[in-house]
Scaffold this motif. Structure first.
Motif, PDB file in Angstrom:
ATOM      1  N   LEU A 123       0.826  -1.207   0.000  1.00 52.46           N
ATOM      2  CA  LEU A 123       0.000   0.000   0.000  1.00 52.46           C
ATOM      3  C   LEU A 123       0.861   1.258   0.000  1.00 52.46           C
ATOM      4  O   LEU A 123       0.597   2.212  -0.751  1.00 52.46           O
ATOM      5  CB  LEU A 123      -0.929  -0.008   1.215  1.00 52.46           C
ATOM      6  N   VAL A 124       1.905   1.262   0.824  1.00 55.29           N
ATOM      7  CA  VAL A 124       2.784   2.432   0.910  1.00 55.29           C
ATOM      8  C   VAL A 124       3.526   2.642  -0.410  1.00 55.29           C
ATOM      9  O   VAL A 124       3.583   3.763  -0.943  1.00 55.29           O
ATOM     10  CB  VAL A 124       3.782   2.274   2.074  1.00 55.29           C
ATOM     11  N   ILE A 125       4.084   1.575  -0.966  1.00 58.08           N
ATOM     12  CA  ILE A 125       4.854   1.688  -2.205  1.00 58.08           C
ATOM     13  C   ILE A 125       3.959   2.106  -3.367  1.00 58.08           C
ATOM     14  O   ILE A 125       4.388   2.855  -4.263  1.00 58.08           O
ATOM     15  CB  ILE A 125       5.565   0.361  -2.507  1.00 58.08           C
ATOM     16  N   ALA A 126       2.700   1.654  -3.368  1.00 57.90           N
ATOM     17  CA  ALA A 126       1.780   2.015  -4.443  1.00 57.90           C
ATOM     18  C   ALA A 126       1.511   3.513  -4.486  1.00 57.90           C
ATOM     19  O   ALA A 126       1.132   4.052  -5.539  1.00 57.90           O
ATOM     20  CB  ALA A 126       0.469   1.247  -4.291  1.00 57.90           C
ATOM     21  N   GLN A 127       1.706   4.212  -3.359  1.00 57.01           N
ATOM     22  CA  GLN A 127       1.480   5.658  -3.334  1.00 57.01           C
ATOM     23  C   GLN A 127       2.625   6.436  -3.982  1.00 57.01           C
ATOM     24  O   GLN A 127       2.455   7.601  -4.347  1.00 57.01           O
ATOM     25  CB  GLN A 127       1.304   6.151  -1.887  1.00 57.01           C
ATOM     26  N   LEU A 128       3.778   5.800  -4.105  1.00 56.74           N
ATOM     27  CA  LEU A 128       4.947   6.481  -4.648  1.00 56.74           C
ATOM     28  C   LEU A 128       4.869   6.536  -6.166  1.00 56.74           C
ATOM     29  O   LEU A 128       4.570   5.540  -6.814  1.00 56.74           O
ATOM     30  CB  LEU A 128       6.234   5.756  -4.228  1.00 56.74           C
ATOM     31  N   GLU A 129       5.135   7.675  -6.738  1.00 52.64           N
ATOM     32  CA  GLU A 129       5.131   7.800  -8.191  1.00 52.64           C
ATOM     33  C   GLU A 129       6.347   7.098  -8.780  1.00 52.64           C
ATOM     34  O   GLU A 129       7.427   7.084  -8.164  1.00 52.64           O
ATOM     35  CB  GLU A 129       5.124   9.273  -8.594  1.00 52.64           C
ATOM     36  N   PRO A 130       6.223   6.527  -9.972  1.00 55.15           N
ATOM     37  CA  PRO A 130       7.366   5.858 -10.604  1.00 55.15           C
ATOM     38  C   PRO A 130       8.591   6.758 -10.738  1.00 55.15           C
ATOM     39  O   PRO A 130       9.718   6.296 -10.591  1.00 55.15           O
ATOM     40  CB  PRO A 130       6.811   5.446 -11.973  1.00 55.15           C
ATOM     41  N   ARG A 131       8.371   8.059 -11.005  1.00 60.88           N
ATOM     42  CA  ARG A 131       9.521   8.958 -11.147  1.00 60.88           C
ATOM     43  C   ARG A 131      10.269   9.118  -9.824  1.00 60.88           C
ATOM     44  O   ARG A 131      11.485   9.324  -9.800  1.00 60.88           O
ATOM     45  CB  ARG A 131       9.075  10.314 -11.684  1.00 60.88           C
ATOM     46  N   PHE A 132       9.535   9.011  -8.705  1.00 59.61           N
ATOM     47  CA  PHE A 132      10.185   9.043  -7.390  1.00 59.61           C
ATOM     48  C   PHE A 132      11.053   7.805  -7.207  1.00 59.61           C
ATOM     49  O   PHE A 132      12.184   7.896  -6.713  1.00 59.61           O
ATOM     50  CB  PHE A 132       9.119   9.116  -6.293  1.00 59.61           C
ATOM     51  N   MET A 133      10.547   6.633  -7.611  1.00 65.24           N
ATOM     52  CA  MET A 133      11.323   5.400  -7.512  1.00 65.24           C
ATOM     53  C   MET A 133      12.574   5.485  -8.374  1.00 65.24           C
ATOM     54  O   MET A 133      13.653   5.052  -7.962  1.00 65.24           O
ATOM     55  CB  MET A 133      10.471   4.204  -7.960  1.00 65.24           C
ATOM     56  N   ALA A 134      12.429   6.019  -9.593  1.00 62.40           N
ATOM     57  CA  ALA A 134      13.580   6.138 -10.489  1.00 62.40           C
ATOM     58  C   ALA A 134      14.646   7.044  -9.886  1.00 62.40           C
ATOM     59  O   ALA A 134      15.848   6.783 -10.013  1.00 62.40           O
ATOM     60  CB  ALA A 134      13.131   6.672 -11.847  1.00 62.40           C
ATOM     61  N   ARG A 135      14.194   8.112  -9.214  1.00 63.17           N
ATOM     62  CA  ARG A 135      15.146   9.065  -8.642  1.00 63.17           C
ATOM     63  C   ARG A 135      15.967   8.441  -7.520  1.00 63.17           C
ATOM     64  O   ARG A 135      17.166   8.715  -7.382  1.00 63.17           O
ATOM     65  CB  ARG A 135      14.380  10.284  -8.116  1.00 63.17           C
ATOM     66  N   TRP A 136      15.341   7.582  -6.725  1.00 69.23           N
ATOM     67  CA  TRP A 136      16.008   7.018  -5.555  1.00 69.23           C
ATOM     68  C   TRP A 136      16.559   5.615  -5.774  1.00 69.23           C
ATOM     69  O   TRP A 136      17.163   5.040  -4.857  1.00 69.23           O
ATOM     70  CB  TRP A 136      15.040   7.008  -4.366  1.00 69.23           C
ATOM     71  N   ALA A 137      16.362   5.051  -6.964  1.00 75.01           N
ATOM     72  CA  ALA A 137      16.847   3.691  -7.233  1.00 75.01           C
ATOM     73  C   ALA A 137      18.358   3.539  -7.037  1.00 75.01           C
ATOM     74  O   ALA A 137      18.790   2.557  -6.415  1.00 75.01           O
ATOM     75  CB  ALA A 137      16.447   3.267  -8.647  1.00 75.01           C
ATOM     76  N   PRO A 138      19.189   4.464  -7.540  1.00 77.36           N
ATOM     77  CA  PRO A 138      20.649   4.298  -7.340  1.00 77.36           C
ATOM     78  C   PRO A 138      21.045   4.272  -5.869  1.00 77.36           C
ATOM     79  O   PRO A 138      21.897   3.472  -5.467  1.00 77.36           O
ATOM     80  CB  PRO A 138      21.251   5.516  -8.055  1.00 77.36           C
ATOM     81  N   LEU A 139      20.407   5.141  -5.057  1.00 78.97           N
ATOM     82  CA  LEU A 139      20.726   5.161  -3.626  1.00 78.97           C
ATOM     83  C   LEU A 139      20.273   3.864  -2.967  1.00 78.97           C
ATOM     84  O   LEU A 139      20.968   3.312  -2.096  1.00 78.97           O
ATOM     85  CB  LEU A 139      20.053   6.361  -2.960  1.00 78.97           C
ATOM     86  N   GLY A 140      19.107   3.346  -3.379  1.00 81.28           N
ATOM     87  CA  GLY A 140      18.637   2.071  -2.851  1.00 81.28           C
ATOM     88  C   GLY A 140      19.586   0.939  -3.201  1.00 81.28           C
ATOM     89  O   GLY A 140      19.839   0.052  -2.378  1.00 81.28           O
ATOM     90  N   TYR A 141      20.108   0.973  -4.431  1.00 82.36           N
ATOM     91  CA  TYR A 141      21.065  -0.053  -4.861  1.00 82.36           C
ATOM     92  C   TYR A 141      22.312  -0.023  -3.980  1.00 82.36           C
ATOM     93  O   TYR A 141      22.767  -1.066  -3.487  1.00 82.36           O
ATOM     94  CB  TYR A 141      21.442   0.191  -6.320  1.00 82.36           C
ATOM     95  N   LEU A 142      22.856   1.157  -3.755  1.00 83.27           N
ATOM     96  CA  LEU A 142      24.054   1.285  -2.915  1.00 83.27           C
ATOM     97  C   LEU A 142      23.765   0.832  -1.482  1.00 83.27           C
ATOM     98  O   LEU A 142      24.607   0.197  -0.838  1.00 83.27           O
ATOM     99  CB  LEU A 142      24.546   2.734  -2.925  1.00 83.27           C
TER     100      LEU A 142
END
Length: 381
Positions: free
Chosen positions: A72-91
């Motif tokens: 439910l929480v993740i569904a609220q996040l826009e895809p562009r927000f996920m794309a922006r933070w993906a590199p930091l999540g990977y690290l």
């Protein structure tokens, strides 16, 4: 200009009022219904597979609840927000995998978990199943496709780092799934067929190298057991032989709920985790297995529809990779339990007992819902 802007706002307000409750919560109805069906069926089967242990059932229910909250929480996040933070999540996840090397918790001969006493014990490699395709999708979303040789090599390096860290734990099954999740993004991005053929041709020498320099003795034994389970029927071949016996004894309609003998008489090891579908087949027969496969196929079909309808390149790459990785989960587990593939320790999605895996899977479907429902708002506005 001001009047046009006001009309746009009023149109958006009207659309929001007309939207259903699920749309306002950014949840996809078909996906949610199928997931709830699997949740109910999972608890039903797990109660029998666990030997009627209510504690295990309560823990799995808690994991479902936590996973649904994460979805439910993740569904609220826009895809562009996920794309922006993906590199930091990977690290961050790579950092956790490195931490496993030094402070990891060891169980059953493997060091795969980080344990915070009295708080939580989790498996960082599970998070990489989502972060990996998200990172590769982010990398390609701002570049021209099909990917060039340079960008392909960089993406392969991004995949190889966590792959090797997870293989070292050792957890070859999870490592291969993460490898597949990144490779699916490459494939959907339009990787040249000549390069794909070269990769297929390299499978044999790579497999030989892994056999001699990477795989542990127990992993080699699993491959040998896959080729000839009868070579050690009371040792390494026991799991597969008993699994096949359970599946075959169920027949078309099964023996009935709680009436299985292979699991209840402890002939079938890991009946509540990796081999739980053998319990399902014994108690509910071919009909029960086909119904489960139907739900899985509907989930995969819905994921592919979301992939096709995604409006951004990042969304298409990520949705397609998550859907195909889910298919690999199901295919590998069922192939493993039925003796068509070597045993690699991959649980059956949503059915096998396991908290971190369950939360990760539901989080992945939360990403799919985000891609689909935010697409709806963009299209309507």
């Amino acid at each position: 200009m001001s009047g046009s802007f006001d009309r746009t706002l009023s149109n958006q307000d009207v659309l929001r009022r007309r939207a259903s409750l699920l749309q306002r919560m950014h949840l996809d109805g078909p996906l949610l219904l199928l997931l709830l069906i699997l949740a109910a069926g999972s608890l039903f089967i797990l109660y029998s597979a666990s030997g009627r242990h209510w504690d295990m059932l309560l823990k799995q229910s808690s994991s479902f609840g936590l996973g649904l909250l994460a979805m439910l929480v993740i569904a609220q996040l826009e895809p562009r927000f996920m794309a922006r933070w993906a590199p930091l999540g990977y690290l961050g996840v790579v950092g956790l995998l490195l931490a496993v090397e030094f402070i990891g918790h060891t169980a059953m001969g493997a060091t795969r978990w980080i344990n915070i006493p009295g708080v939580i014990r989790f498996q960082p490699s599970e998070f990489m199943k989502i972060i990996m395709p998200m990172t590769i999708a982010w990398y390609f979303s701002t570049r021209s496709l099909p990917p060039s040789f340079k960008h392909t090599v960089i993406s392969l390096l991004l995949i190889a780092i966590p792959f090797m860290l997870i293989v070292k734990q050792p957890d070859l099954g999870t490592a291969l799934l993460i490898l597949a999740s990144g490779a699916f993004v490459l494939f959907i991005a339009g990787l040249r067929w000549s390069w794909i053929c070269m990769a297929v041709a390299a499978v044999v020498p790579v497999a030989i190298a892994m056999w001699y320099f990477v795989m542990h003795d127990y992993q080699k034994q699993r491959v040998l057991t896959f080729l000839d389970p009868e070579s050690d029927p009371l040792g390494t071949g026991w799991n597969i032989i008993q699994s096949k016996a359970a599946i075959g004894s169920g027949g078309v309609f099964g023996k009935g709920w709680l009436q299985g003998t292979q699991s209840h008489l402890d002939f079938l090891p890991e009946s509540h985790t990796d081999f739980i579908i053998a319990v399902l087949a014994e108690e509910f027969g071919l009909v029960g297995v086909c119904l489960l496969l139907l739900v899985y196929l509907l989930l995969i079909a819905r994921g592919l529809v979301i992939t096709v309808q995604a409006q951004t390149l990042f969304g298409k790459l990520l949705a397609g990779a998550l859907t195909m990785t889910f298919f690999v989960y199901v295919f590998v587990n069922i192939g493993m339990v039925s003796g068509l593939l070597p045993v690699v320790g991959v649980p059956l999605p949503f059915i096998s007992y396991g908290g971190t895996s369950l939360v990760t899977l539901l989080s992945g479907f939360g990403v799919l819902m985000s891609i689909h429902t935010h697409r709806k708002w963009i299209a309507q506005v």
